[in-house]
Scaffold this active site. Sequence first.
Site, PDB file in Angstrom:
ATOM      1  CG  HIS A   1      -2.159  -0.889   0.864  1.00 33.00           C
ATOM      2  ND1 HIS A   1      -2.249  -2.182   1.279  1.00 33.00           N
ATOM      3  CD2 HIS A   1      -3.250  -0.644   0.108  1.00 33.00           C
ATOM      4  CE1 HIS A   1      -3.363  -2.703   0.803  1.00 33.00           C
ATOM      5  NE2 HIS A   1      -3.989  -1.791   0.099  1.00 33.00           N
TER       6      HIS A   1
ATOM      7  CD  GLU B   1     -10.363  -6.672  -2.306  1.00 34.97           C
ATOM      8  OE1 GLU B   1      -9.321  -6.024  -2.427  1.00 34.97           O
ATOM      9  OE2 GLU B   1     -11.083  -6.607  -1.285  1.00 34.97           O
TER      10      GLU B   1
ATOM     11  CG  ASP C   1      -6.091  -7.780  -1.324  1.00 33.28           C
ATOM     12  OD1 ASP C   1      -5.017  -8.151  -0.818  1.00 33.28           O
ATOM     13  OD2 ASP C   1      -6.717  -6.784  -0.925  1.00 33.28           O
TER      14      ASP C   1
ATOM     15  CB  CYS D   1     -10.726  -0.518  -8.330  1.00 32.74           C
ATOM     16  SG  CYS D   1     -10.983  -1.744  -7.050  1.00 32.74           S
TER      17      CYS D   1
HETATM   18  C1  PEP Z   1      -7.093  -4.542  -4.498  1.00 36.40           C
HETATM   19  O1  PEP Z   1      -6.891  -5.411  -3.659  1.00 36.40           O
HETATM   20  O2  PEP Z   1      -6.895  -4.696  -5.714  1.00 36.40           O
HETATM   21  C2  PEP Z   1      -7.578  -3.215  -4.095  1.00 36.40           C
HETATM   22  C3  PEP Z   1      -7.969  -2.322  -4.987  1.00 36.40           C
HETATM   23  O3  PEP Z   1      -7.590  -2.914  -2.777  1.00 36.40           O
HETATM   24  P1  PEP Z   1      -6.257  -2.662  -1.925  1.00 36.40           P
HETATM   25  O4  PEP Z   1      -5.089  -2.524  -2.859  1.00 36.40           O
HETATM   26  O5  PEP Z   1      -6.483  -1.426  -1.136  1.00 36.40           O
HETATM   27  O6  PEP Z   1      -6.165  -3.878  -1.067  1.00 36.40           O
HETATM   28 MG    MG Z   2      -7.693  -5.182  -1.695  1.00 32.13          MG
END
Ligand code: PEP
Ligand code: MG
Length: 537
Positions: free
Chosen positions: A188, A427, A451, A498
């Site tokens: 992140h 996910e 994820d 996303c």
């Molecule tokens: C993902 O897992 O692709 C996502 C968009 O959420 P994050 O990266 O915040 O886990």
């Molecule tokens: Mg995620």
Amino acid sequence: MEQYKGRSISLKIAAGPVFYYEKKQNRVKREHVEDTEAELRRLEEAKTAALEQLDRIYQKALKEAGQEDAAVFEVHKMLMEDKDYQESIRNIIEEQQVNAAYAAATAGDHFAAMLSEMEDVYMQARAADIRDVTERLVAALLGRDTDAADPDGPVILAAEDLAPSETVQMDKSKILAFVIRNGSANSHTAILARSMNIPAIMGVEVSREWNGRQAVVDGTAGTVVIDPDDSYLEEIRGKMAEETRRQTLLRELKGKPTVTKQGRAVRLYANIGNVTDIVNVQEYDAEGIGLFRSEFLYLGAKDFPTEEEQFLAYKQVAESMAGKKVIIRTLDIGADKKADYFQLEPEENPAMGYRAIRICLTRPEILKTQLRAILRASAYGNISVMFPMIISLGEVRKIKTIVEEVKGELKAAQFPYRDVELGVMIETPAAVLISRELAKEVDFFSIGTNDLTQYMLAADRQNPRLDAFYDGHHPAVLEAIRMVTENGHREGIWVGICGELAADLSLTKTFVDMGIDELSVAPGCVLQVREAIRELS
Ligand code: PEP
Ligand code: MG
């Protein structure tokens, strides 16, 4: 001139002085002391030093931010001198014969816990202040500088590692680039750097010795150069000019539709983590917000953000987007995203642990507060909500019951709200396999490929050693995306992506051919994805 190679997470270049970031060490060891008198004297000296620091910060804040923002440091001075607080520290030193730092940390925890349990919201809010004050006092006792984390001007920040909660609290205007030793390209912190549009290089042996020296971070080459010489600087200036030319060309796509040559439109949205990211969303002309990582509101705070605080943040985002869609993802905390006040216990496998919707469904008061804030904000724009880490229909049904409860409460209290679209993030492999059933329960799917890749391939996204195994192009991941899109469409709902893969230009055609309806990417990637889609026949 010294050159280091690492893994780059963007193609940007930055040059400037290095700021070596020292992590705040909160852990304090309990030590037995014979000479408690000496410890009491050290406590007094540290208190005086901490009060002097607070004075300086107060004056600085007064000058730069005004009386209202500076007032908090006056409160901190009062708390630092509070008789009960200081007496409690002295008692612990004398009765338990322990070091002053441990006594201060223990007394601070005790007072913070006591305050946070009080009915009065004003007193509850003081819990975070007493934690701050204690951190400052402990740092003074240990000879550490609590304010060292704040660089004065724009810098290249070098760190051994950097948690998302630390990244999010930094003043972006002062960061030119990140260079981090431990950290994967899928973490992140990397994602945040990308959404801040700041270059970052991971996996470089950073050194304290770099502090204050000039450096160049070249995201196109994945290198960090310390003390660059003239001929290298010349080369970099050429690359930077080339990048500026490319950006100018991309900017011509602002205001143009995201359609293929055949006229097939794809909605191109942006991912944000903070209200301030809206500037970039507008700058790069995203058509909406496909993922507002709401947990960063929590990570940037010292305690649970209140309904009112969240409402104001969501309302501001909804209003600034002026009718364009804003998809708020409910709290996705846990794994690498941690805030002390959640008091999450250490876990053997945090990525597969107590996180995201699992926390929200076992502590529904947290989810309800957030949903109240989101629904109230829905009256001011075009808001949708989605839920992370779903694995079952049961979870979705529980969520829908809670949403109905919250709506009932808002209606009774006469708060206006709209009927927002409800979606789930796909996910987990479980969500993929039951996607046909899930599609009957919700209004949309948003595929979280970050994820999804980690769980499909059993490859921890946080582990830099696995970067080569963590492959979003793996046929299993692509087949999962195809299957989810098909199942969503069969049930008449729209499907977006996303995760970071949405901005992978080598997959744009694949996604469009699969029939993906929406791609949501870091704001700085919007125009290049638009360009790629417009070039498709
Ligand atoms: C993902 O897992 O692709 C996502 C968009 O959420 P994050 O990266 O915040 O886990
Ligand atoms: Mg995620």
